[in-house]
Design a protein around this motif. Structure first.
Motif, PDB file in Angstrom:
ATOM      1  N   PRO A 142      34.022  29.175  45.776  1.00  0.00           N
ATOM      2  CA  PRO A 142      35.116  29.785  45.956  1.00  0.00           C
ATOM      3  C   PRO A 142      34.913  31.137  46.220  1.00  0.00           C
ATOM      4  O   PRO A 142      33.756  32.008  45.604  1.00  0.00           O
ATOM      5  N   MET A 143      35.766  31.839  46.968  1.00  0.00           N
ATOM      6  CA  MET A 143      35.910  33.317  46.867  1.00  0.00           C
ATOM      7  C   MET A 143      36.562  33.873  45.742  1.00  0.00           C
ATOM      8  O   MET A 143      38.050  33.379  45.691  1.00  0.00           O
ATOM      9  N   ALA A 144      36.130  34.534  44.842  1.00  0.00           N
ATOM     10  CA  ALA A 144      37.130  35.185  43.669  1.00  0.00           C
ATOM     11  C   ALA A 144      37.541  36.780  44.298  1.00  0.00           C
ATOM     12  O   ALA A 144      36.996  37.312  44.681  1.00  0.00           O
ATOM     13  N   VAL A 145      38.823  36.854  43.965  1.00  0.00           N
ATOM     14  CA  VAL A 145      39.424  38.164  44.129  1.00  0.00           C
ATOM     15  C   VAL A 145      40.471  38.382  43.306  1.00  0.00           C
ATOM     16  O   VAL A 145      41.349  37.462  42.866  1.00  0.00           O
ATOM     17  N   ASN A 146      40.632  39.745  43.017  1.00  0.00           N
ATOM     18  CA  ASN A 146      41.909  40.144  42.369  1.00  0.00           C
ATOM     19  C   ASN A 146      42.866  40.861  43.055  1.00  0.00           C
ATOM     20  O   ASN A 146      42.291  41.951  43.728  1.00  0.00           O
ATOM     21  N   VAL A 147      44.262  40.298  42.927  1.00  0.00           N
ATOM     22  CA  VAL A 147      45.077  40.876  43.805  1.00  0.00           C
ATOM     23  C   VAL A 147      46.164  41.576  42.992  1.00  0.00           C
ATOM     24  O   VAL A 147      47.467  41.267  43.125  1.00  0.00           O
ATOM     25  N   GLY A 148      45.931  42.086  41.657  1.00  0.00           N
ATOM     26  CA  GLY A 148      46.595  42.536  40.655  1.00  0.00           C
ATOM     27  C   GLY A 148      46.512  41.298  39.471  1.00  0.00           C
ATOM     28  O   GLY A 148      47.096  41.530  38.177  1.00  0.00           O
ATOM     29  N   PRO A 150      43.737  37.491  38.714  1.00  0.00           N
ATOM     30  CA  PRO A 150      42.437  36.719  39.230  1.00  0.00           C
ATOM     31  C   PRO A 150      42.892  35.529  40.044  1.00  0.00           C
ATOM     32  O   PRO A 150      43.786  34.612  39.747  1.00  0.00           O
ATOM     33  N   HIS A 151      42.318  35.402  41.263  1.00  0.00           N
ATOM     34  CA  HIS A 151      42.358  34.066  41.988  1.00  0.00           C
ATOM     35  C   HIS A 151      41.048  33.663  42.387  1.00  0.00           C
ATOM     36  O   HIS A 151      39.928  34.430  42.745  1.00  0.00           O
ATOM     37  N   ALA A 152      40.816  32.307  42.287  1.00  0.00           N
ATOM     38  CA  ALA A 152      39.763  31.508  43.146  1.00  0.00           C
ATOM     39  C   ALA A 152      40.137  30.997  44.275  1.00  0.00           C
ATOM     40  O   ALA A 152      41.123  29.912  44.231  1.00  0.00           O
ATOM     41  N   VAL A 153      39.594  31.015  45.489  1.00  0.00           N
ATOM     42  CA  VAL A 153      40.314  30.640  46.724  1.00  0.00           C
ATOM     43  C   VAL A 153      39.173  29.617  47.368  1.00  0.00           C
ATOM     44  O   VAL A 153      38.053  29.949  47.551  1.00  0.00           O
ATOM     45  N   PHE A 154      39.664  28.406  47.838  1.00  0.00           N
ATOM     46  CA  PHE A 154      38.841  27.375  48.279  1.00  0.00           C
ATOM     47  C   PHE A 154      39.413  27.068  49.655  1.00  0.00           C
ATOM     48  O   PHE A 154      40.665  26.891  49.740  1.00  0.00           O
TER      49      PHE A 154
END
Length: 268
Positions: A142-148, A150-154
């Motif tokens: 996954p791509m991990a990104v913090n938009v305020g 934490p998220h893991a995107v598959f």
């Protein structure tokens, strides 16, 4: 008795109890938030929102998940708060300040820029956050990104073929994510995104605003879609715009359901 008012609202089916503590003071604890959020014995919601005075914004927003845990950000709830205020507003959250533009049928938010460094997600140790070298059954890298938060995107061919009820909690609680993580599973079709989200502290939800932002950012960064992009979820769609280095723009609706009165002491 300690009676007070609350508002029930939802953004694309992601529902909230909103308490304006500036006019209806209430002490909130983990146990009380969990009791109020219970759909059988409480009022019922995905998240409970407290509005408080702010020295730097129109209002400060605190967010409690269904399990009573306090979290940093919630895009759908922020749209609801701007709609409830009925005016352009700046919302202070633990995930950063959010500017909201009010229109009767839609709210546009300017969310903080996404963060990609492993320390900012945060991850437990240094690794490539653009394609994490990890897998959980068929969900991998996954791509991990913090938009305020934490998220893991598959990205997968068919989001509905994924057993998110099984894999969601595994990934949420994986030791790689010391503050847990929101799990996003998305498919790309005709330039749009189709998304399911397992939200930490809640479970699978009909819509997740920050999940839509994180998934759109990941898809734009990987060249899968162009900005702005429509993100479709079970509860409806949001429009997300983002250019590298800039803020995230989210546009969508917010629905007022009802106002109620409650004795807070009945919930711990």
């Amino acid at each position: 008795m300690a009676r007070g008012n609350f508002h029930k609202m939802h953004g694309l089916g992601n529902d909230f109890i909103i308490i304006d503590t500036r006019t209806s003071p209430v002490e909130m604890t983990t146990a009380r938030a969990r009791a109020l959020a219970d759909r059988k014995t409480g009022i019922g919601c995905d998240q409970l929102i407290l509005l408080e005075p702010s020295d730097m914004a129109t209002v400060r927003m605190r967010i409690f998940n269904q399990d009573g845990s306090e979290v940093e950000s919630c895009g759908n709830a922020t749209r609801c708060v701007v709609s409830l205020l009925g005016q352009d507003a700046t919302i202070e959250t633990d995930g950063g300040k959010i500017d909201g533009a009010y229109h009767e049928d839609r709210i546009t938010l300017q969310m903080p820029p996404p963060r990609f460094d492993w320390q900012d997600i945060p991850l437990a140790f240094a690794m490539d956050s653009a394609a994490m070298p990890m897998a959980w059954d068929e969900l991998a890298n996954p791509m991990a990104v913090n938009v305020g938060n934490p998220h893991a995107v598959f990205f997968v061919d068919d989001k509905d073929a994924i057993d998110l009820l099984h894999l969601g909690p595994q990934i949420e609680h994986d030791a790689a994510f010391p503050e847990r993580v929101n799990v996003n599973v998305a498919s790309v079709r005709d330039g749009a995104l189709f998304l399911r989200v397992w939200e930490r502290g809640v479970g699978e939800t009909r819509a997740c605003g920050t999940g839509a932002c994180a998934t759109a950012v990941a898809a734009i960064r990987q060249g899968k879609v162009a900005s702005p992009v429509t993100v479709n979820q079970a509860g409806g769609s949001l429009t997300i715009g983002w250019e590298p280095g800039g803020l995230i723009e989210m546009t969508g609706g917010a629905t007022y359901v009802f106002m109620g009165e409650v004795d807070w002491d009945d919930f711990g």
